[in-house]
Design an enzyme around this catalytic site. Structure first.
Site, PDB file in Angstrom:
ATOM      1  CE  LYS A   1      -4.331   1.209   2.295  1.00  0.00           C
ATOM      2  NZ  LYS A   1      -5.069   1.047   3.545  1.00  0.00           N
TER       3      LYS A   1
HETATM    4  O1  G3P Z   1      -9.114   2.208   4.280  1.00  0.00           O
HETATM    5  C1  G3P Z   1      -9.016   3.521   4.750  1.00  0.00           C
HETATM    6  C2  G3P Z   1      -9.739   3.620   6.019  1.00  0.00           C
HETATM    7  O2  G3P Z   1      -9.048   2.949   7.025  1.00  0.00           O
HETATM    8  C3  G3P Z   1     -10.062   4.995   6.434  1.00  0.00           C
HETATM    9  O3  G3P Z   1     -11.240   4.881   7.106  1.00  0.00           O
HETATM   10  O4  G3P Z   1     -13.022   5.634   8.570  1.00  0.00           O
HETATM   11  O5  G3P Z   1     -10.614   6.209   9.073  1.00  0.00           O
HETATM   12  O6  G3P Z   1     -11.812   7.303   7.194  1.00  0.00           O
HETATM   13  P1  G3P Z   1     -11.700   6.080   8.044  1.00  0.00           P
END
Ligand code: G3P
Length: 218
Positions: free
Chosen positions: A87
């Site tokens: 990644k």
């Molecule tokens: O895959 C990306 C993710 O982990 C971000 O999620 O909810 O932290 O915006 P969030």
């Protein structure tokens, strides 16, 4: 549409796997920190454990921000297991690193994508996956799902092989709408996947079936 679970929590990963609908896992440095996984050896060992639970693509993020550092880290990660996807953040150095990995047959997930232009760059560089962050765009009053629609459309125009991995998917409607829009993959917390199970009419219907069945057994 593939389901990836967005966590580094082994219990959740196991639970998602046991449900029988899991296709892979995404992690990021914040999710690793949330589980208290720090230090090179611990991080590598943790990825190995995830690979033992799930037979599908597992995204492991580089920490370096320079090309040489990303290549060094990414190559080590890729050696861990054939299912590891490196990644890489959407930066100038990241795009160069994605091209480098793609030429060597190492799978990549271009993360922190917030615009169609960035998604075009990721595809041009040969990323295996592109990760537009739906919820984080919604957080700043921008329609995250519209970006998914735009990228799916653009990739379709040119037959780009890069898969659209909708990330930062926060709730069931995000997931369902990503499916409507043709995202190749969604990654989300386990609670979003299990949330798909819920419908009050299912519960009421099952109660009635069981009650009616019980009448015949009296
Ligand atoms: O895959 C990306 C993710 O982990 C971000 O999620 O909810 O932290 O915006 P969030």
């Amino acid at each position: 549409m593939k389901f990836f679970v967005d966590t580094a929590n082994l219990q959740e990963i196991q639970e998602a796997h046991d449900l029988g609908v899991l296709d892979g896992v995404t992690t990021n440095p914040s999710l690793m920190a949330k589980e208290g996984i720090f230090g090179h050896d611990n991080v590598m060992a943790h990825y190995k454990q995830i690979c033992e639970i799930v037979d599908g693509d597992i995204s492991a993020e580089v920490i370096a921000t320079d090309f040489d550092g990303m290549v060094r880290e990414g190559e080590l990660l890729a050696e861990l297991h054939p299912n590891i996807v490196v990644k890489v953040p959407m930066t100038r150095e990241g795009v160069k690193a994605i091209r480098h990995f793609s030429e060597r047959g190492i799978k990549t997930n271009c993360t922190l994508v917030f615009s169609a232009g960035q998604a075009i760059l990721a595809a041009k560089a040969g990323a295996t996956y592109v990760s537009p962050f739906v919820g984080r765009l919604d957080d700043v009053s921008t329609d995250g799902l519209q970006l998914i629609e735009q990228i799916v459309h653009i990739y379709g125009n040119y037959g780009y092989q890069t898969q659209v991995l909708a990330a930062s998917v926060r709730h069931v409607m995000h997931l369902v709408q990503c499916a409507e829009l043709g995202a190749d993959v969604v990654t989300c917390p386990l609670s979003v996947i299990t949330g798909l199970l819920n419908h009050p009419l299912t519960d009421i219907g099952l109660q009635k079936f069981l009650a009616d069945h019980a009448k015949g057994n009296k």
